[in-house]
Enzyme design. Structure first.
Site, PDB file in Angstrom:
ATOM      1  N   HIS A  63      -3.605   7.430  -5.293  1.00 33.07           N
ATOM      2  CA  HIS A  63      -3.901   6.092  -4.757  1.00 33.07           C
ATOM      3  C   HIS A  63      -4.766   5.329  -5.765  1.00 33.07           C
ATOM      4  O   HIS A  63      -4.521   4.172  -6.091  1.00 33.07           O
ATOM      5  CB  HIS A  63      -4.621   6.207  -3.407  1.00 33.07           C
ATOM      6  N   ASN A  64      -5.789   6.002  -6.266  1.00 34.29           N
ATOM      7  CA  ASN A  64      -6.698   5.345  -7.205  1.00 34.29           C
ATOM      8  C   ASN A  64      -6.024   5.067  -8.546  1.00 34.29           C
ATOM      9  O   ASN A  64      -6.301   4.047  -9.184  1.00 34.29           O
ATOM     10  CB  ASN A  64      -7.960   6.185  -7.402  1.00 34.29           C
ATOM     11  N   LYS A  74      -5.223  10.873  -2.572  1.00 34.62           N
ATOM     12  CA  LYS A  74      -6.234   9.830  -2.812  1.00 34.62           C
ATOM     13  C   LYS A  74      -6.400   9.566  -4.308  1.00 34.62           C
ATOM     14  O   LYS A  74      -6.581   8.426  -4.734  1.00 34.62           O
ATOM     15  CB  LYS A  74      -7.581  10.242  -2.188  1.00 34.62           C
ATOM     16  N   GLU A  97      -4.215   2.066  -7.972  1.00 33.43           N
ATOM     17  CA  GLU A  97      -5.243   0.995  -7.893  1.00 33.43           C
ATOM     18  C   GLU A  97      -5.625   0.508  -9.308  1.00 33.43           C
ATOM     19  O   GLU A  97      -5.678  -0.701  -9.567  1.00 33.43           O
ATOM     20  CB  GLU A  97      -6.454   1.564  -7.165  1.00 33.43           C
ATOM     21  N   SER A 101     -10.206   5.620   1.813  1.00 31.46           N
ATOM     22  CA  SER A 101     -10.124   4.396   1.020  1.00 31.46           C
ATOM     23  C   SER A 101     -10.423   3.172   1.865  1.00 31.46           C
ATOM     24  O   SER A 101     -10.107   3.132   3.056  1.00 31.46           O
ATOM     25  CB  SER A 101      -8.729   4.247   0.402  1.00 31.46           C
TER      26      SER A 101
HETATM   27  C1  6PG Z   1     -11.153   3.196  -2.515  1.00 34.82           C
HETATM   28  C2  6PG Z   1     -11.614   3.137  -3.960  1.00 34.82           C
HETATM   29  C3  6PG Z   1     -12.840   3.945  -4.200  1.00 34.82           C
HETATM   30  C4  6PG Z   1     -13.279   3.969  -5.665  1.00 34.82           C
HETATM   31  C5  6PG Z   1     -13.751   2.668  -6.193  1.00 34.82           C
HETATM   32  C6  6PG Z   1     -14.260   2.661  -7.628  1.00 34.82           C
HETATM   33  O1  6PG Z   1     -10.022   3.617  -2.343  1.00 34.82           O
HETATM   34  O2  6PG Z   1     -11.890   2.807  -1.619  1.00 34.82           O
HETATM   35  O3  6PG Z   1     -10.608   3.639  -4.779  1.00 34.82           O
HETATM   36  O4  6PG Z   1     -12.560   5.247  -3.809  1.00 34.82           O
HETATM   37  O5  6PG Z   1     -14.334   4.844  -5.794  1.00 34.82           O
HETATM   38  O6  6PG Z   1     -12.763   1.732  -6.077  1.00 34.82           O
HETATM   39  O7  6PG Z   1     -13.516   3.403  -8.522  1.00 34.82           O
HETATM   40  P1  6PG Z   1     -13.838   3.268 -10.096  1.00 34.82           P
HETATM   41  O8  6PG Z   1     -15.339   3.255 -10.240  1.00 34.82           O
HETATM   42  O9  6PG Z   1     -13.237   4.445 -10.761  1.00 34.82           O
HETATM   43  O10 6PG Z   1     -13.236   1.967 -10.507  1.00 34.82           O
END
Ligand code: 6PG
Length: 469
Positions: free
Chosen positions: A187-188, A184, A191, A130
């Site tokens: 994590h997303n 991960k 996010e 990330s």
């Molecule tokens: C990270 C992000 C990355 C992710 C993008 C876009 O941790 O660096 O989570 O892995 O791919 O942020 O994600 P989306 O296209 O699903 O918004």
């Protein structure tokens, strides 16, 4: 070209792969790179300068560069591309070699690949990375999972390349199997939740209180100085002052309001459902991206489906304080849901994830890095089996103290007709979690009434069925 000299190889020299490779080389590691696209190999070679980096034009040349037992990392799009790379590599690899998939693969694919490759004696790691382009170049947060003894082989290079916080690298062994990719994914999911909550606060301030882009930038910058300090607030503040090169107007107002997604937030919600773990804030964030994508339909509906006139009832200064506090508690609740999901997954899939370590490596490098993570780390260090972050004494105090502000904000949003499903779902999660008794007794009675599904009683052991009608 020196054969068998290079300590680690990278397949996929897009911006993430190239930057991570340059980062490792900056820390004194001899690294090799390969990409199907010869231009990308040439680009790497140009950027390499005096660093110990070697590009290769064929898979055979690439693998021949690597010291045995080999370590091959790949950063390619999730899905078929990962299998294609494995397929191309396999004829040149030997038992004991290690492949690391550093993309956002679905954890179930990682499990499958690990098992298939194990039959040929090849180790396979799923590793979440990330931090975007900048993180990859200057220090990402990395979440590797696989066989623990094999991790030791790559620990030094990963620790060197990772972001550092208070002398600690933002990388650690997450657990066996697909633990790394699972962490991960969550994590997303977090996010997505945090981004949705910030977007809702923007909507309330912009549509509700008429704050200009410059004022919004100021508010988020100020909030970023305190308890809400986080990478996402920092970039949010910067975004509001960016001007369009063509029109010199704020660029944010030219951006189409239809969010895209690559699927990791959806996967988080899907697996939370499979595990039976409630993550309503993350679910709401995914749903709102889907709703935002219905731009045409929404535009048509806006002509027919009227709502209340947007009339703020609370003075702006007071609203700002309430909103700050509402954002604080809902961010805590988002992390609480994600951590609870990791705990359930850890038990269900045998990951043995240490949540204090997860919080530690999320403090720097990654997209959800935030001051809050230091406290989250403390909570799980002192109470490793904490069933929910909201039960930690310090977090419970903060959340209870500030809950009145979240209630006011959610009430105001409903009155104004501004959609805030992330804030609302977080509040409902809190109220649900703190309710010793929920109306699920009625749901059980209904199920038993129409389908003889039986129910349990609070005063007797066993299962019961009643002819209700
Ligand atoms: C990270 C992000 C990355 C992710 C993008 C876009 O941790 O660096 O989570 O892995 O791919 O942020 O994600 P989306 O296209 O699903 O918004």
């Amino acid at each position: 070209m020196n054969s068998q000299q290079y300590e680690i190889g990278m397949v996929g020299l897009g911006v993430m792969g190239r930057n991570l490779l340059l980062n490792m080389a900056d820390h004194g590691y001899a690294v090799a790179g390969y990409d199907l696209d010869g231009d990308k190999v040439a680009e790497l070679q140009t950027e390499a300068g005096t660093r110990d980096i070697q590009g290769a034009k064929t898979v055979a040349d690439f693998v021949a560069l690597l010291r045995s037992p080999r370590v091959v990392m790949m950063l390619v799009p999730a899905g078929n591309a990962v299998d294609a790379v494995i397929h191309d590599l396999l004829p040149y690899l030997a038992a004991g070699d290690l492949i690391i998939d550093a993309g956002n693969s679905h954890f179930s694919d990682t499990d499958l690949r690990q098992k298939t490759l194990a039959n040929q004696g090849i180790h396979f790691f799923g590793m979440g990375v990330s931090g975007g382009e900048d993180g990859a170049r200057h220090g990402p947060s990395m979440m590797p999972g696989g066989a623990q003894d094999v991790y030791e082989r790559v620990r030094p290079v990963l620790e060197a390349a990772a972001a550092q916080v208070d002398g600690d690298p933002c990388v650690a062994y997450m657990g066996p199997g697909s633990a790394g990719h699972y962490v991960k994914m969550v994590h997303n999911g977090i996010e997505y939740a945090l981004m949705q909550l910030i977007a809702e606060s923007y909507d309330l301030l912009h549509r509700g209180y008429g704050l200009t882009d410059a004022e919004l930038s100021y508010v988020y910058a100020e909030w970023n100085q305190g308890e809400l300090n986080s990478f996402l607030l920092e970039i949010t503040s910067d975004i509001f002052i960016k001007r369009d090169a063509q029109t010199n107007q704020p660029l944010i107002d030219e951006v189409l309001d239809a969010a895209k997604q690559k699927g990791t937030g959806k996967w988080t919600s899907q697996d939370a459902m499979n595990l039976g773990t409630p993550t309503p804030t993350i679910d709401a964030a995914v749903a709102m991206r889907n709703l935002s994508a219905l731009k045409e339909e929404r535009t048509a509906a806006s002509q027919l489906l009227t709502g209340p006139e947007i009339k703020p009832a609370v003075a702006r200064a007071e609203f700002l304080t309430q909103l700050h506090n509402a954002l604080h508690v809902t961010m805590i609740i988002s992390y609480a849901q994600g951590m609870a999901q990791l705990q359930s997954a850890s038990a269900a899939y045998g990951y043995h994830i240490d949540l204090s370590v997860v919080a530690r490596i999320w403090r720097g490098g990654c997209i959800i890095r935030a001051a809050l993570l230091e406290d989250i780390r403390r909570a799980y260090t002192t109470q490793p089996d904490l069933p929910n972050l909201l039960l930690d004494e310090k977090f419970s105090q903060v959340v209870i103290e500030r809950m009145a502000d979240l209630r006011s904000i959610v009430g105001a949003a409903a009155q104004m007709g501004i959609p805030t499903p992330g804030l609302m779902a977080s509040l409902a999660y809190f109220d649900g979690y703190r309710s010793a008794r929920l109306p699920a007794n009625l749901i059980q009675a209904q199920r038993d009434d129409f389908g003889a599904h039986t129910y349990e009683r609070i005063d007797q052991q066993g299962v019961f069925h009643t002819e209700w009608s």
